[in-house]
Design a protein around this motif. Structure first.
Motif, mmCIF file in Angstrom:
data_model
loop_
_atom_site.group_PDB
_atom_site.id
_atom_site.type_symbol
_atom_site.label_atom_id
_atom_site.label_comp_id
_atom_site.label_asym_id
_atom_site.label_seq_id
_atom_site.Cartn_x
_atom_site.Cartn_y
_atom_site.Cartn_z
ATOM 1 N N GLU A 154 29.230 -10.330 -9.885
ATOM 2 C CA GLU A 154 27.868 -10.312 -10.420
ATOM 3 C C GLU A 154 27.797 -9.476 -11.700
ATOM 4 O O GLU A 154 27.113 -9.848 -12.662
ATOM 5 N N ILE A 155 28.515 -8.356 -11.698
ATOM 6 C CA ILE A 155 28.522 -7.499 -12.882
ATOM 7 C C ILE A 155 29.341 -8.143 -13.997
ATOM 8 O O ILE A 155 28.925 -8.172 -15.163
ATOM 9 N N PHE A 156 30.497 -8.678 -13.660
ATOM 10 C CA PHE A 156 31.352 -9.290 -14.670
ATOM 11 C C PHE A 156 30.691 -10.515 -15.308
ATOM 12 O O PHE A 156 30.923 -10.812 -16.485
ATOM 13 N N ASN A 157 29.865 -11.213 -14.531
ATOM 14 C CA ASN A 157 29.199 -12.416 -15.054
ATOM 15 C C ASN A 157 28.228 -12.098 -16.187
ATOM 16 O O ASN A 157 27.937 -12.966 -17.017
ATOM 17 N N ILE A 158 27.720 -10.865 -16.215
ATOM 18 C CA ILE A 158 26.758 -10.496 -17.262
ATOM 19 C C ILE A 158 27.381 -9.530 -18.283
ATOM 20 O O ILE A 158 26.684 -8.994 -19.129
ATOM 21 N N THR A 159 28.696 -9.330 -18.165
ATOM 22 C CA THR A 159 29.412 -8.468 -19.109
ATOM 23 C C THR A 159 30.009 -9.319 -20.218
ATOM 24 O O THR A 159 30.403 -10.461 -19.989
ATOM 25 N N SER A 160 30.056 -8.775 -21.425
ATOM 26 C CA SER A 160 30.619 -9.500 -22.559
ATOM 27 C C SER A 160 32.006 -10.042 -22.241
ATOM 28 O O SER A 160 32.886 -9.313 -21.774
ATOM 29 N N ARG A 161 32.186 -11.335 -22.483
ATOM 30 C CA ARG A 161 33.488 -11.970 -22.241
ATOM 31 C C ARG A 161 34.573 -11.310 -23.098
ATOM 32 O O ARG A 161 35.701 -11.126 -22.647
ATOM 33 N N LYS A 162 34.221 -10.969 -24.307
ATOM 34 C CA LYS A 162 35.178 -10.345 -25.220
ATOM 35 C C LYS A 162 35.659 -9.001 -24.670
ATOM 36 O O LYS A 162 36.848 -8.666 -24.782
ATOM 37 N N LEU A 163 34.749 -8.252 -24.068
ATOM 38 C CA LEU A 163 35.114 -6.957 -23.494
ATOM 39 C C LEU A 163 36.048 -7.146 -22.301
ATOM 40 O O LEU A 163 37.057 -6.439 -22.165
ATOM 41 N N LEU A 164 35.744 -8.118 -21.445
ATOM 42 C CA LEU A 164 36.590 -8.387 -20.282
ATOM 43 C C LEU A 164 37.986 -8.851 -20.709
ATOM 44 O O LEU A 164 38.997 -8.422 -20.131
ATOM 45 N N LEU A 165 38.044 -9.702 -21.716
ATOM 46 C CA LEU A 165 39.334 -10.202 -22.200
ATOM 47 C C LEU A 165 40.185 -9.082 -22.793
ATOM 48 O O LEU A 165 41.412 -9.129 -22.754
ATOM 49 N N LYS A 166 39.527 -8.084 -23.351
ATOM 50 C CA LYS A 166 40.249 -6.932 -23.899
ATOM 51 C C LYS A 166 41.060 -6.246 -22.803
ATOM 52 O O LYS A 166 42.251 -5.946 -22.980
ATOM 53 N N TYR A 167 40.434 -6.016 -21.645
ATOM 54 C CA TYR A 167 41.134 -5.343 -20.555
ATOM 55 C C TYR A 167 42.078 -6.290 -19.827
ATOM 56 O O TYR A 167 43.132 -5.858 -19.329
ATOM 57 N N TYR A 168 41.729 -7.558 -19.777
ATOM 58 C CA TYR A 168 42.633 -8.556 -19.185
ATOM 59 C C TYR A 168 43.942 -8.615 -19.971
ATOM 60 O O TYR A 168 45.032 -8.612 -19.398
#
Length: 214
Positions: A154-168
């Protein structure tokens, strides 16, 4: 002395003030709230900082000071982001992360096709080359494995995709031994982000594999 006098006269003429330590704190908070959630580059952060200073009619800090404040904002944002996420990660997921990293060995050569019980962290990161029927079962097992790991979607769904990809990408480029050395909170959050993104990518890979086989 003349330079300082001229600068003072210019500030008075244009209504500017010398930026203080309190202003640096306002700048840091502004960056954390407005731009850092989108995972900007250092250059983009610098541009945003100068806009903030112009808006509030503050004489800019020196380049070194400004960079130091921007990096401080980066660190504080990441600390706050990780602290917020880790509260929503189940204990079972934390144990899964520990087991997954503990069972992996950087120096060990692995069979590219395993049963699900033998899957290791390095296997989850790999994309198999080639379109072959024997790869389907393995990719299904990988997808089933990551889907069964509970993450705060639920939190990741509303988090910037770019930010998530950075940590991925950070996890994808790291060896298991490097990930083990992360601070516990950092390791937990970055790994759950990896599982979240990897679930989506494995779904796409498997769908594409089916399409090509058909």
């Amino acid at each position: 002395r003349s330079i300082e006098r001229f600068r003072q006269e210019i500030r008075q003429l244009l209504g500017y003030q010398i930026a203080t330590v309190a202003d640096s704190e306002r700048l840091i908070l502004s960056l954390i709230e407005t731009i850092l959630p989108e995972s900007p580059t250092l250059a983009q952060c610098t541009e945003a900082a100068y806009k903030f200073l112009r808006k509030h009619k503050l004489e800019p800090f020196s380049p070194k000071e400004l960079e130091r404040y921007i990096r401080s904002a980066y660190a504080r944002f990441e600390e706050q982001f990780f602290s917020m996420i880790v509260k929503h990660v189940p204990e079972k997921t934390i144990l899964t992360i520990k087991d997954l990293l503990k069972e992996d060995d950087d120096s060990e050569e692995e069979d590219p096709l395993k049963t699900v019980v033998d899957l290791k962290f390095r296997d989850l990161k790999k994309d198999l080359a080639g379109v072959q029927l024997k790869h389907v079962k393995h990719e299904i097992e990988k997808l089933r494995y990551v889907c069964n790991i509970s993450v705060p979607r639920e939190i990741f769904n509303i988090t910037s995709r770019k930010l998530l990809l950075k940590y991925y990408s950070r996890i994808l480029a790291s060896l298991p031994s490097n990930v083990k050395e992360y601070v516990s909170e950092t390791r937990t959050v970055t790994m759950t982000i990896f599982f979240y993104i990897r679930t989506q990518l494995l779904t796409d890979i498997l769908a594409d594999l089916f399409r090509q086989l058909i």
